[in-house]
Design a protein around this motif. Structure first.
Motif, mmCIF file in Angstrom:
data_model
loop_
_atom_site.group_PDB
_atom_site.id
_atom_site.type_symbol
_atom_site.label_atom_id
_atom_site.label_comp_id
_atom_site.label_asym_id
_atom_site.label_seq_id
_atom_site.Cartn_x
_atom_site.Cartn_y
_atom_site.Cartn_z
ATOM 1 N N ALA A 263 0.827 -1.205 0.000
ATOM 2 C CA ALA A 263 0.000 0.000 0.000
ATOM 3 C C ALA A 263 0.860 1.253 0.000
ATOM 4 O O ALA A 263 0.551 2.240 -0.687
ATOM 5 N N ASP A 264 1.955 1.245 0.759
ATOM 6 C CA ASP A 264 2.848 2.411 0.788
ATOM 7 C C ASP A 264 3.459 2.673 -0.584
ATOM 8 O O ASP A 264 3.583 3.821 -1.019
ATOM 9 N N ALA A 265 3.867 1.608 -1.274
ATOM 10 C CA ALA A 265 4.502 1.773 -2.582
ATOM 11 C C ALA A 265 3.521 2.279 -3.633
ATOM 12 O O ALA A 265 3.884 3.076 -4.512
ATOM 13 N N LEU A 266 2.260 1.850 -3.551
ATOM 14 C CA LEU A 266 1.270 2.240 -4.560
ATOM 15 C C LEU A 266 0.944 3.724 -4.517
ATOM 16 O O LEU A 266 0.351 4.257 -5.466
ATOM 17 N N ARG A 267 1.289 4.403 -3.450
ATOM 18 C CA ARG A 267 1.027 5.845 -3.369
ATOM 19 C C ARG A 267 1.738 6.612 -4.469
ATOM 20 O O ARG A 267 1.333 7.722 -4.825
ATOM 21 N N TYR A 268 2.794 6.030 -5.031
ATOM 22 C CA TYR A 268 3.580 6.733 -6.041
ATOM 23 C C TYR A 268 3.022 6.541 -7.452
ATOM 24 O O TYR A 268 3.553 7.093 -8.410
ATOM 25 N N PHE A 269 1.969 5.760 -7.605
ATOM 26 C CA PHE A 269 1.337 5.568 -8.909
ATOM 27 C C PHE A 269 0.266 6.635 -9.122
ATOM 28 O O PHE A 269 -0.398 7.071 -8.179
ATOM 29 N N SER A 270 0.064 7.025 -10.370
ATOM 30 C CA SER A 270 -0.997 7.977 -10.683
ATOM 31 C C SER A 270 -2.338 7.255 -10.749
ATOM 32 O O SER A 270 -2.415 6.062 -11.029
ATOM 33 N N GLY A 271 -3.412 8.008 -10.470
ATOM 34 C CA GLY A 271 -4.751 7.450 -10.539
ATOM 35 C C GLY A 271 -5.133 6.587 -9.362
ATOM 36 O O GLY A 271 -6.169 5.915 -9.394
ATOM 37 N N VAL A 272 -4.323 6.585 -8.296
ATOM 38 C CA VAL A 272 -4.550 5.698 -7.152
ATOM 39 C C VAL A 272 -4.872 6.526 -5.917
ATOM 40 O O VAL A 272 -4.236 7.540 -5.648
ATOM 41 N N GLN A 273 -5.884 6.081 -5.180
ATOM 42 C CA GLN A 273 -6.171 6.659 -3.867
ATOM 43 C C GLN A 273 -6.024 5.552 -2.819
ATOM 44 O O GLN A 273 -6.589 4.469 -2.972
ATOM 45 N N ILE A 274 -5.247 5.847 -1.782
ATOM 46 C CA ILE A 274 -5.039 4.908 -0.691
ATOM 47 C C ILE A 274 -5.836 5.372 0.522
ATOM 48 O O ILE A 274 -5.785 6.543 0.898
ATOM 49 N N LYS A 275 -6.590 4.453 1.116
ATOM 50 C CA LYS A 275 -7.219 4.724 2.396
ATOM 51 C C LYS A 275 -6.371 4.071 3.477
ATOM 52 O O LYS A 275 -6.181 2.859 3.476
ATOM 53 N N ASP A 276 -5.869 4.900 4.380
ATOM 54 C CA ASP A 276 -4.986 4.426 5.447
ATOM 55 C C ASP A 276 -5.552 4.928 6.768
ATOM 56 O O ASP A 276 -5.679 6.133 6.975
ATOM 57 N N TYR A 277 -5.895 3.992 7.662
ATOM 58 C CA TYR A 277 -6.519 4.365 8.926
ATOM 59 C C TYR A 277 -5.505 4.579 10.038
ATOM 60 O O TYR A 277 -5.857 4.582 11.205
ATOM 61 N N GLY A 278 -4.246 4.751 9.649
ATOM 62 C CA GLY A 278 -3.247 5.214 10.604
ATOM 63 C C GLY A 278 -2.435 4.131 11.268
ATOM 64 O O GLY A 278 -2.940 3.058 11.580
ATOM 65 N N GLY A 279 -1.141 4.435 11.446
ATOM 66 C CA GLY A 279 -0.271 3.569 12.215
ATOM 67 C C GLY A 279 0.077 2.264 11.532
ATOM 68 O O GLY A 279 -0.192 2.046 10.359
#
Length: 683
Positions: A73-89
């Motif tokens: 999930a952390d790595a996918l943040r660098y792709f375009s067109g992607v939204q990551i939902k991260d609930y913290g920690g």
């Protein structure tokens, strides 16, 4: 409570036998090998000599190691067109959404076979580590390949995680990699990977990882009233994001005459806290506890039977156990303290026939069995049988390429009580085209249209007092037009340049939404939603040499206007107020920039991520629901050594350099500035 022991223990025995088998094969390997250099890797026999029609976004090799990322999930943040939902920690759920169509429309594949979750349709990407991955790729629509299982045609977007395949240099027969990571959030994360060459055509690997963190970190949190006055602004600590996980994986890979095969076993066990939201000025609220176990065994066989005909067989068995205890809601009318068990059996046969050098035809058939047990009151205990058939073809004429596919999906469900969902029969097409102008061979113009759907999940259909067995599938319609330009230069400074631009229009029909009924504890699922998305993705990469320094800048940008088009007056409470408004958690603008620099044995990495303004899950685009933009800056430095002839790497990271306080999901604060040290030693 649902009995867990019999099935779980039986599966663990099967998995243990798989591990022991690989270890036995290790012991049978020969001590000498006449081959000076042998890389036992999966052989891709069917490989046409042309670029993909729709190119993937790819991170591989050292790029993955240097992006200050722990999970997929952390790595996918660098792709375009992607939204990551991260609930913290460390313990928070991490899900991905591609082009605003919803997390359930994303197919996630591990070593070529999809990871399933019939319960809610979402894969938690936080549980998959990057340490044993060779490559992560993201496709919009689907792969530009027809020799694949029918499942691969069945998603609006796909993420492929490719585990590492053993490679042996010289006369080596054994590779051992030992890693250790520590971070300022009390992280302890050792792991190892053992690779063994059994013969000239067979190799095996075993890896294991342990991760533990108390999840405690400081954060700043504030809230303002609608008139602009400060409600509160404080510094507090996050206490409920602890995690303890164990991961183990084994594989055996082999090469046949005109073919290859592999068997893989995977296990994941975790006990973690699920962070509670910061609401009503409560900074000491404790969240839920979750224990989960996930195991699967899968196999793949690929062989060319005749000069023009090749076949591929895949199989998988998966078992998932989850215990969820909501310590916040345990005093509510419906206590959330439940056990869930899922089982999956998957079989696939893919076949391709090459008519001539420019024309190929494929036919794939898949069968999947899913069932679910839960200790919910009056639970239905559903079982789903799914059959998929895909017919596809590719054709190349000079500089024009075409791919077309037709996917048939047929489902049948059984329940022990209550009403079952209707049988479903759906046919969905997809068309992909590209053209390379003769005058500009570095340029490729492409377009695609795809129609696909996602079935309602078991939670949608059968969750007690919420599910509705009358739900229809949720359809997506995708239209894309773009170009790619890539060129290598014989220049002292500029070595390569790459740019990819896409404009797209997506429509989601019969979107499944949850609506409250008599009170907040009685909801139901309805097909009421319709969403339209207009967007653009831009990716730019380059390679530059400045003396002995190699620079690689990467830039990605996404614009998305994703609005609710549910009919006015549809009966939804305040339905007209959010009509034609941006849907929750979709920013208009996002982007990332990464700069990698290499000098001799030193490597430097800088990256920044920007997420623009959004609105939260209250649907209406008003000031009270507004979420501020956020950005982070990350730095890392890596040094390579040689200790007694063995490679040794040290990596130091500083994440969130400017200590910005932000939420990816409202009321779930993310960590501030933190540090991580990683050691990597290869024997």
């Amino acid at each position: 409570m649902v009995a867990k022991l019999t099935t779980s223990q039986l599966y663990k025995v099967v998995f243990t036998l798989c591990v022991l088998t690989s270890q036995f094969l290790f012991s049978q390997s020969r001590k000498k090998d006449s081959i000076k250099e042998e890389a036992i890797k999966t052989v891709n026999i069917y490989k046409k000599n042309f670029r993909e029609i729709i190119p993937a976004q790819v991170l591989q090799g050292e790029e993955l190691e240097r992006l200050n990322s722990h999970s997929v999930a952390d790595a996918l943040r660098y792709f375009s067109g992607v939204q990551i939902k991260d609930y913290g920690g460390m313990g928070g759920l991490k899900t991905v959404n591609i082009r605003s169509m919803g997390s359930q429309h994303v197919g996630v594949f591990y070593d070529g076979i999809q990871l399933g979750n019939a319960q809610n349709g979402v894969v938690d990407l936080g549980r998959y580590s990057l340490d044993d991955l060779e490559e992560i790729s993201l496709y919009n629509g689907q792969k530009s390949e027809i020799f694949q299982p029918a499942k691969d045609f069945g998603s609006s977007g796909s993420i492929y995680m490719q585990p590492k395949t053993p490679v042996f240099k010289g006369t080596r027969k054994t590779n051992l990699i030992i890693r250790a990571k520590s971070a300022s959030i009390d992280l302890f994360n050792p792991s190892f990977r053992l690779e063994q060459k059994i013969s000239e055509r067979i190799s095996s690997s075993f890896s294991s990882e342990f991760l533990q963190s108390d999840g405690i970190y400081k954060y700043r949190y504030g809230k303002k009233y609608s008139n602009g006055q400060t409600a509160y602004d404080t510094i507090a600590k996050r206490y409920d994001s602890d995690i303890k996980t164990k991961r183990f994986e084994t594989s055996v890979n082999g090469i046949l005459n005109n073919g290859n095969w592999n068997v893989r076993g995977y296990g994941f066990i975790s006990d973690r806290g699920i962070p509670a939201p910061i609401v009503n000025n409560r900074f000491d609220a404790r969240g839920a506890r979750m224990r989960d176990e996930s195991y699967f065994v899968q196999a793949n066989l690929r062989k060319k039977l005749f000069p023009k005909f090749e076949t591929q067989l895949k199989a998988k068995f998966a078992y998932d156990y989850t215990y969820f205890n909501d310590t916040v809601l345990s005093q509510a009318v419906y206590p959330a303290q439940n056990t869930y068990i899922q089982r999956e059996v998957y079989l696939s046969s893919s076949n391709i026939y090459s008519v001539n050098s420019n024309w190929d035809i494929s036919l794939s058939g898949d069968f999947q069995f899913n069932n679910m047990d839960a200790d919910l009151k009056n639970f239905s205990f559903p079982t789903r049988y799914t059959t998929l058939v895909a017919l596809a073809t590719t054709y190349q004429w000079n500089r024009f390429k075409f791919l077309g596919s037709l996917l048939g999906t047929f489902t049948f469900e059984e329940v022990e009580r209550n009403l079952r969902a209707d049988d479903r029969r759906e046919w969905t097409p997809a068309f992909f085209m590209s053209y390379q102008p003769a005058a500009i061979p570095e340029l490729t113009i492409r377009a695609f249209h795809k129609q696909i759907f996602r079935l309602p999940t078991f939670n949608d259909l059968y969750y007690t007092n919420i599910g509705s067995s009358y739900l229809k599938p949720e359809f997506t319609y995708q239209y894309d037009l773009g170009f790619t330009y890539q060129k290598k230069y014989d220049n002292a400074i500029m070595k390569a340049f790459y740019i990819k631009v896409d404009g797209y229009y997506n429509r989601v029909k019969d979107k499944i939404v949850a609506m409250p009924q008599q009170n907040l504890f009685r909801w139901t699922m309805l097909n009421l939603g319709r969403v339209e998305i207009i967007g653009a993705d831009v990716n730019v990469q380059a390679e530059v040499m400045l003396g002995q320094v190699k620079l690689k800048p990467l830039l990605s940008y996404t614009y998305q206007k994703a609005v609710d088009k549910t009919n006015k007056g549809s009966g939804i409470e305040q339905g007209d107020t959010f009509y034609n408004k941006q849907i929750p958690y979709i920013p208009w603008h996002t982007g990332s920039f990464t700069l990698m620099a290499d000098y001799k044995d030193w490597s430097f990495n800088y990256s920044t991520i920007y997420v623009g303004k959004r609105y939260d899950g209250q649907l209406d685009n008003i000031r009270a629901n507004f979420i501020q933009p956020w950005y982070t800056h990350d730095l890392s430095v890596q040094k390579k050594f040689t200790l007694d002839g063995h490679p040794f790497k040290v990596n130091l990271e500083m994440n969130n350099v400017f200590n910005q306080h932000y939420d990816v999901v409202r009321n779930y604060p993310m960590p501030g500035r933190n540090f991580k040290l990683s050691l990597n030693f290869t024997l």
